[in-house]
Design an enzyme around this catalytic site. Sequence first.
Site, PDB file in Angstrom:
ATOM      1  N   GLU A   1       0.713  -1.139   0.100  1.00 45.65           N
ATOM      2  CA  GLU A   1      -0.248  -0.040   0.078  1.00 45.65           C
ATOM      3  C   GLU A   1       0.658   1.174  -0.027  1.00 45.65           C
ATOM      4  O   GLU A   1       2.048   1.283   0.420  1.00 45.65           O
ATOM      5  CB  GLU A   1      -0.857  -0.013   1.289  1.00 45.65           C
ATOM      6  CG  GLU A   1      -1.903  -0.949   1.065  1.00 45.65           C
ATOM      7  CD  GLU A   1      -3.053  -1.026   2.364  1.00 45.65           C
ATOM      8  OE1 GLU A   1      -4.153  -1.449   2.083  1.00 45.65           O
ATOM      9  OE2 GLU A   1      -2.679  -0.532   3.438  1.00 45.65           O
TER      10      GLU A   1
ATOM     11  N   CYS B   1       6.150  -3.203  15.821  1.00 44.97           N
ATOM     12  CA  CYS B   1       5.857  -2.366  16.755  1.00 44.97           C
ATOM     13  C   CYS B   1       4.459  -2.583  17.353  1.00 44.97           C
ATOM     14  O   CYS B   1       3.544  -3.065  16.522  1.00 44.97           O
ATOM     15  CB  CYS B   1       5.954  -0.830  16.139  1.00 44.97           C
ATOM     16  SG  CYS B   1       7.587  -0.318  15.884  1.00 44.97           S
TER      17      CYS B   1
END
Length: 344
Positions: free
Chosen positions: A94, A118
Amino acid sequence: MNDPVYALELSYEEWGEICTKKWGLPKYRADQICQWIYDKKVFNIHEMTNLSRELREKLVYDLMILPPIPVTEETSRDGTKKFLWQLYDGERIESVLLYHGSHTTACISSQAGCPLACSFCATGGSGFRRDLSAGEMVGQLLAMEKRAGQNISNVVFMGMGEPFLNTRAVFRSITIMNSPKMRNMGARHITISTSGVVPGILDLAEFPIPVRLSVSLHAPNEALRSKLMPVNKKYSLGSLVDAMRKYQQKTGERITLEYIMIQKVNDEPELAYEMAALLSGIGVYVNLIPYNPVKDTYKRSTPERIRAFSAILSQLGIENEIRKEKGTDINAACGQLRRREAGN
């Protein structure tokens, strides 16, 4: 049959060599082809009408121009556009086009997925498949420009992936974008965003094209940062700050810091004081980013807590801004991009 040449992977110098040595053409043909690709966003060789028909028919077999294939395009209420692309091996990535009044920014991916995981980010949760090539990064910019019908002002390597885990290809893509005979994008209009991969920051300090640096901080102490960002266990906050100092001493450039505001996790007032102490003597500009919905584990800081945090930083001499969110409603905002499988 000769192996095809992958057009978007080539530097300008390589274009000249291939035209003269591989194809036996005058060097000016390189300029013509590059103008079609980078200025006019023409990727079909048959449409390059200032080349002879004979040459076009030859190049169809010898030259591959492979921008990513558009799968979906979504538009946010604020005008932000998110693109899902398919690459030529079937991988999907994306990227995002942001509109800021008089200028536009392409947020491009450097990896298919991300290995850093993360805790607040959707991209890492979608898994990591591979690094992108320089041409796949350049291709995102050109494909967005073609669909938008205009040149894009700025590029940020802030999409999927960690650019400094793919430094060689990222630097090569910047060289291609920056070349006056190709995309001719100014160095000051290109930013690399890192989660704190120290060797990449030090490499960037030596890189001859003076692009901008952005660092995802998100916590001002080792314990909290390691909880939010596992990369901190390999490249500690102390080593990151040391690398930032060395980068600034070498380049003289101010560093942008990204700080996602998570309710009662990293938005306590005392953490603002810690951040100011941590950054003492480094020229920085802090973007305070309201947390974008990814996981139920975390909640966005309230506007009041964000403003209070910002005020403390300002009082302590740390320039900062509360970033206006863009693209949240289409999952195009910071931390929301993910690798999607076919059919998803």
